[in-house]
Design a protein around this motif. Structure first.
Motif, PDB file in Angstrom:
ATOM      1  N   LEU A  75       0.833  -1.205   0.000  1.00  0.00           N
ATOM      2  CA  LEU A  75       0.000   0.000   0.000  1.00  0.00           C
ATOM      3  C   LEU A  75       0.868   1.256   0.000  1.00  0.00           C
ATOM      4  CD1 LEU A  75      -2.865   1.271   0.296  1.00  0.00           C
ATOM      5  CD2 LEU A  75      -2.486   1.230   2.778  1.00  0.00           C
ATOM      6  N   PRO A  76       0.729   2.146  -0.978  1.00  0.00           N
ATOM      7  CA  PRO A  76       1.469   3.415  -0.975  1.00  0.00           C
ATOM      8  C   PRO A  76       0.982   4.310   0.169  1.00  0.00           C
ATOM      9  CG  PRO A  76       0.662   2.899  -3.175  1.00  0.00           C
ATOM     10  CD  PRO A  76      -0.037   1.966  -2.233  1.00  0.00           C
ATOM     11  N   LEU A  77       1.929   4.921   0.881  1.00  0.00           N
ATOM     12  CA  LEU A  77       1.609   5.757   2.035  1.00  0.00           C
ATOM     13  C   LEU A  77       2.161   7.160   1.837  1.00  0.00           C
ATOM     14  CD1 LEU A  77       2.555   3.264   4.900  1.00  0.00           C
ATOM     15  CD2 LEU A  77       0.260   3.747   4.049  1.00  0.00           C
ATOM     16  N   LEU A  78       1.371   8.138   2.238  1.00  0.00           N
ATOM     17  CA  LEU A  78       1.810   9.531   2.283  1.00  0.00           C
ATOM     18  C   LEU A  78       1.429  10.078   3.643  1.00  0.00           C
ATOM     19  CD1 LEU A  78       0.315   9.004  -0.760  1.00  0.00           C
ATOM     20  CD2 LEU A  78       1.632  11.099  -1.188  1.00  0.00           C
ATOM     21  N   PHE A  79       2.337  10.769   4.308  1.00  0.00           N
ATOM     22  CA  PHE A  79       2.090  11.279   5.649  1.00  0.00           C
ATOM     23  C   PHE A  79       1.987  12.798   5.630  1.00  0.00           C
ATOM     24  CE2 PHE A  79       4.401   7.267   6.419  1.00  0.00           C
ATOM     25  CZ  PHE A  79       3.498   6.636   7.258  1.00  0.00           C
ATOM     26  N   ILE A  80       1.094  13.312   6.494  1.00  0.00           N
ATOM     27  CA  ILE A  80       1.011  14.754   6.724  1.00  0.00           C
ATOM     28  C   ILE A  80       1.143  14.987   8.222  1.00  0.00           C
ATOM     29  CG2 ILE A  80      -0.348  15.320   4.687  1.00  0.00           C
ATOM     30  CD1 ILE A  80      -2.861  15.201   6.300  1.00  0.00           C
ATOM     31  N   THR A  81       1.725  16.122   8.606  1.00  0.00           N
ATOM     32  CA  THR A  81       1.965  16.362  10.020  1.00  0.00           C
ATOM     33  C   THR A  81       2.024  17.850  10.322  1.00  0.00           C
ATOM     34  OG1 THR A  81       3.491  15.948  11.868  1.00  0.00           O
ATOM     35  CG2 THR A  81       4.474  16.285   9.707  1.00  0.00           C
ATOM     36  N   GLY A  82       1.590  18.194  11.519  1.00  0.00           N
ATOM     37  CA  GLY A  82       1.734  19.554  12.004  1.00  0.00           C
ATOM     38  C   GLY A  82       2.710  19.624  13.149  1.00  0.00           C
ATOM     39  N   VAL A  83       3.273  18.481  13.540  1.00  0.00           N
ATOM     40  CA  VAL A  83       4.142  18.410  14.723  1.00  0.00           C
ATOM     41  C   VAL A  83       5.536  17.927  14.366  1.00  0.00           C
ATOM     42  CG1 VAL A  83       4.442  17.397  17.007  1.00  0.00           C
ATOM     43  CG2 VAL A  83       2.151  17.944  16.185  1.00  0.00           C
ATOM     44  N   PHE A  84       5.584  16.787  13.722  1.00  0.00           N
ATOM     45  CA  PHE A  84       6.873  16.143  13.483  1.00  0.00           C
ATOM     46  C   PHE A  84       7.500  16.732  12.223  1.00  0.00           C
ATOM     47  CE2 PHE A  84       4.179  13.205  15.809  1.00  0.00           C
ATOM     48  CZ  PHE A  84       4.977  12.964  16.920  1.00  0.00           C
ATOM     49  N   LYS A  85       8.118  17.872  12.422  1.00  0.00           N
ATOM     50  CA  LYS A  85       8.681  18.606  11.298  1.00  0.00           C
ATOM     51  C   LYS A  85      10.204  18.473  11.283  1.00  0.00           C
ATOM     52  CE  LYS A  85       4.875  21.927  11.122  1.00  0.00           C
ATOM     53  NZ  LYS A  85       4.495  23.354  11.007  1.00  0.00           N
ATOM     54  N   GLY A  86      10.783  18.764  10.159  1.00  0.00           N
ATOM     55  CA  GLY A  86      12.224  18.662  10.006  1.00  0.00           C
ATOM     56  C   GLY A  86      12.593  17.490   9.123  1.00  0.00           C
ATOM     57  N   GLY A  87      13.726  17.596   8.484  1.00  0.00           N
ATOM     58  CA  GLY A  87      14.149  16.594   7.518  1.00  0.00           C
ATOM     59  C   GLY A  87      14.285  15.197   8.077  1.00  0.00           C
ATOM     60  N   GLU A 104       4.401  18.705   5.517  1.00  0.00           N
ATOM     61  CA  GLU A 104       4.302  19.419   6.782  1.00  0.00           C
ATOM     62  C   GLU A 104       3.269  20.540   6.666  1.00  0.00           C
ATOM     63  OE1 GLU A 104       8.226  20.759   7.720  1.00  0.00           O
ATOM     64  OE2 GLU A 104       9.040  18.730   7.936  1.00  0.00           O
ATOM     65  N   LYS A 105       2.341  20.597   7.614  1.00  0.00           N
ATOM     66  CA  LYS A 105       1.315  21.644   7.613  1.00  0.00           C
ATOM     67  C   LYS A 105       1.953  22.993   7.972  1.00  0.00           C
ATOM     68  CE  LYS A 105      -2.253  18.394   9.226  1.00  0.00           C
ATOM     69  NZ  LYS A 105      -3.169  18.072  10.333  1.00  0.00           N
ATOM     70  N   PRO A 106       1.550  24.068   7.269  1.00  0.00           N
ATOM     71  CA  PRO A 106       0.666  24.067   6.103  1.00  0.00           C
ATOM     72  C   PRO A 106       1.397  23.566   4.858  1.00  0.00           C
ATOM     73  CG  PRO A 106       1.431  26.289   6.548  1.00  0.00           C
ATOM     74  CD  PRO A 106       1.950  25.424   7.667  1.00  0.00           C
ATOM     75  N   PHE A 107       0.681  22.837   4.028  1.00  0.00           N
ATOM     76  CA  PHE A 107       1.250  22.267   2.820  1.00  0.00           C
ATOM     77  C   PHE A 107       0.376  22.646   1.636  1.00  0.00           C
ATOM     78  CE2 PHE A 107      -1.748  19.301   4.628  1.00  0.00           C
ATOM     79  CZ  PHE A 107      -2.495  18.889   3.541  1.00  0.00           C
ATOM     80  N   GLU A 108       0.901  22.472   0.443  1.00  0.00           N
ATOM     81  CA  GLU A 108       0.128  22.772  -0.762  1.00  0.00           C
ATOM     82  C   GLU A 108      -0.651  21.532  -1.172  1.00  0.00           C
ATOM     83  OE1 GLU A 108       2.078  24.797  -3.953  1.00  0.00           O
ATOM     84  OE2 GLU A 108       3.504  25.756  -2.601  1.00  0.00           O
ATOM     85  N   ALA A 109      -1.961  21.607  -1.053  1.00  0.00           N
ATOM     86  CA  ALA A 109      -2.799  20.453  -1.354  1.00  0.00           C
ATOM     87  C   ALA A 109      -2.610  19.976  -2.787  1.00  0.00           C
ATOM     88  CB  ALA A 109      -4.265  20.793  -1.096  1.00  0.00           C
ATOM     89  N   GLN A 110      -2.344  20.900  -3.693  1.00  0.00           N
ATOM     90  CA  GLN A 110      -2.166  20.511  -5.090  1.00  0.00           C
ATOM     91  C   GLN A 110      -0.936  19.618  -5.265  1.00  0.00           C
ATOM     92  OE1 GLN A 110      -4.419  20.966  -7.489  1.00  0.00           O
ATOM     93  NE2 GLN A 110      -5.681  21.937  -5.910  1.00  0.00           N
ATOM     94  N   LYS A 111       0.108  19.870  -4.468  1.00  0.00           N
ATOM     95  CA  LYS A 111       1.293  19.021  -4.541  1.00  0.00           C
ATOM     96  C   LYS A 111       1.005  17.639  -3.962  1.00  0.00           C
ATOM     97  CE  LYS A 111       4.806  22.623  -4.711  1.00  0.00           C
ATOM     98  NZ  LYS A 111       6.040  23.202  -4.110  1.00  0.00           N
ATOM     99  N   LEU A 112       0.137  17.590  -2.937  1.00  0.00           N
ATOM    100  CA  LEU A 112      -0.292  16.299  -2.408  1.00  0.00           C
ATOM    101  C   LEU A 112      -1.059  15.524  -3.472  1.00  0.00           C
ATOM    102  CD1 LEU A 112      -0.762  14.265  -0.091  1.00  0.00           C
ATOM    103  CD2 LEU A 112      -2.718  15.664   0.613  1.00  0.00           C
ATOM    104  N   LEU A 113      -1.948  16.215  -4.181  1.00  0.00           N
ATOM    105  CA  LEU A 113      -2.694  15.570  -5.266  1.00  0.00           C
ATOM    106  C   LEU A 113      -1.757  15.055  -6.358  1.00  0.00           C
ATOM    107  CD1 LEU A 113      -5.720  18.011  -5.721  1.00  0.00           C
ATOM    108  CD2 LEU A 113      -5.810  15.686  -4.858  1.00  0.00           C
ATOM    109  N   GLU A 114      -0.752  15.850  -6.689  1.00  0.00           N
ATOM    110  CA  GLU A 114       0.203  15.435  -7.712  1.00  0.00           C
ATOM    111  C   GLU A 114       0.966  14.193  -7.264  1.00  0.00           C
ATOM    112  OE1 GLU A 114       2.659  18.799  -8.436  1.00  0.00           O
ATOM    113  OE2 GLU A 114       1.038  20.028  -9.252  1.00  0.00           O
ATOM    114  N   ALA A 115       1.362  14.148  -5.972  1.00  0.00           N
ATOM    115  CA  ALA A 115       2.109  12.997  -5.465  1.00  0.00           C
ATOM    116  C   ALA A 115       1.260  11.728  -5.522  1.00  0.00           C
ATOM    117  CB  ALA A 115       2.575  13.273  -4.039  1.00  0.00           C
TER     118      ALA A 115
END
Length: 441
Positions: A75-87, A104-115
């Protein structure tokens, strides 16, 4: 059949926004706000990919990912977060889960859609005509009157606006008070605004390309959903016959329209004391006869300087947006399009400060006490939607925040603040609206 995407986030407004974006793009969506709910959905409706918020109320997103992978190892996974930031967090996610994306929030939803689209191409489908039209239209040729009493609104004299090209300006004037409008004798009709197309569909008509819901103290959360996703679109709200719409560009509110008579530009000038009612009536009569804007006639007669128009239009738009914070009920529609790009004047107003001022200005004492009880205890939020450095704080507010650690009741905090109860209450509720403070359970 359209591929299914599992989207998991405990922010209901952001979850709704992302769900709509994925559906518009050609996916079926299973949305969940809890890890256990997502696990059940994953079993009954196996997804082609999963978008998971790392911090969920009942488990970590990584634990959810482990469970989903047991059922679907590839299953392909993509993560979003407002806390665990940094490389390092993104690197760990990619190393352990082969994550296809880490946002990382805030993020560009369009880039999430592209991914997601690179992993699971969406179903190509014909876009219904209705979805290409405005999902929520304000009838600009008919003005309605607000029912019930109105309150005066205090407006700061400073506004920041952007115009054509890269033009940006900060205009400073005296603070304004927009007083309630005097009762109009009849509902007025005005000509369509030049350059704006007629309503393509009946106001409030249904159709794809939009997400509806009830407006119940969640206006700050709706604004924040646009901000966290850096999305461009519209937030239309309706209560009775009154309709208002706020336009967003890349997550920031930039313009607003209303069919409320009191929100018209000429009436706004009367409400702030710039012109007298009889001057407006005379200018409106001439404007109707000559098919011009009332503002143009006011400038022609020397009642409004052309250089002042930008300032007062900005204040008018700001007042429309602020006025929505006084609504405790109604309905809303979220839709996504580039309509705001056609406006020649746009506000430059950070959503965090908009929310703080809206709560402080428009939330009445009984509403504040309903949202926050004296015996409640507050704690700093683990995953704030905004950072404190993005919020303009008064000195006493900055001094109060370190004392909010879950050990003191709201009543004790109000006493320490040494400010009028409504003022201190407004600040605490505003910090909750921003997701900076949480109620301790």
């Amino acid at each position: 059949m359209a591929p299914r995407i599992l989207v998991v986030d405990d922010n209901p407004e952001l979850l709704s926004l992302l769900t709509q974006l994925f559906e518009d793009a050609g996916y079926e969506v299973s949305g969940a706000s809890r890890g256990k709910q997502a696990i059940e959905l994953g079993r009954t409706q196996p997804p082609a990919a999963a978008v998971i918020d790392i911090l969920l109320p009942d488990m970590m997103g990584y634990h959810l990912a482990d469970t989903l992978r047991k059922e679907q190892p590839a299953l392909p996974l993509l993560f979003i977060t407002g806390v665990f930031k940094g490389g390092k967090h993104a690197l760990e996610a990619r190393q352990k889960y082969s994550a296809a994306g880490y946002f990382e929030k805030p993020f560009e939803a369009q880039k999430l859609l592209e991914a997601v689209g690179k992993l699971v191409p969406p179903e190509k489908k014909a876009v219904p005509v209705a979805s290409m039209q405005d999902a929520f239209e304000v009838e600009l040729d008919i003005d309605v009157e607000e029912e019930g009493p109105q309150d005066a609104m205090e407006l700061t004299g400073r506004i920041k606006v952007t115009g054509g090209g890269n033009l940006s300006a900060e205009i400073r004037g005296a603070n304004l008070t927009a007083n309630p409008m005097q009762k109009a004798p009849v509902t007025q009709v005005r000509p369509p605004q030049p350059g704006r197309p007629p309503d393509p569909v009946p106001a409030g008509a249904g159709g794809p390309g939009m997400r509806r819901g009830e407006l119940k103290d969640n206006l700050p959360a709706l604004i924040t959903a646009f901000y966290l996703s850096r999305e461009t679109g519209e937030l239309g709200v309706q209560r009775g016959k009154v309709k208002k719409v706020v336009y967003f560009e890349h997550g920031t509110p930039v313009f607003a329209l209303s069919n409320l008579l009191a929100d018209r530009f000429g009436q706004f000038l009367v409400r702030v004391g710039k012109i007298r009612p009889e001057q407006l009536q005379d200018a409106a009569t001439v404007a109707n006869k000559t098919n011009r804007r009332t503002g143009d006639v006011l400038v022609e007669r020397g009642l409004l300087k052309d250089t002042e128009r930008l300032y007062y239009v900005g204040q008018q738009v700001k007042a429309i947006i602020y006025s929505l914070f006084s609504w405790e009920d109604g309905t809303y529609v979220m839709s996504f399009k580039e309509k705001a790009s056609t406006e020649s004047i746009k506000l430059d107003l950070h959503p965090a400060n908009l929310i703080v001022r809206g709560v402080k200005k428009l939330y009445k004492p009984e509403r504040l006490r309903r949202l926050l009880q004296p015996e409640d205890r507050l704690i700093p939020a683990v995953a704030p939607a905004y950072q404190l450095n993005e919020v303009e704080l008064e000195r006493w507010e900055a001094e109060l925040l370190p004392r909010i650690d879950g050990n003191r009741t709201v009543a004790e905090l109000l006493a320490y603040a040494n400010r009028p109860e409504q003022v201190a209450y407004g600040f605490l509720v505003a910090m909750m609206a921003l997701g900076i403070l949480d109620r301790r359970t």
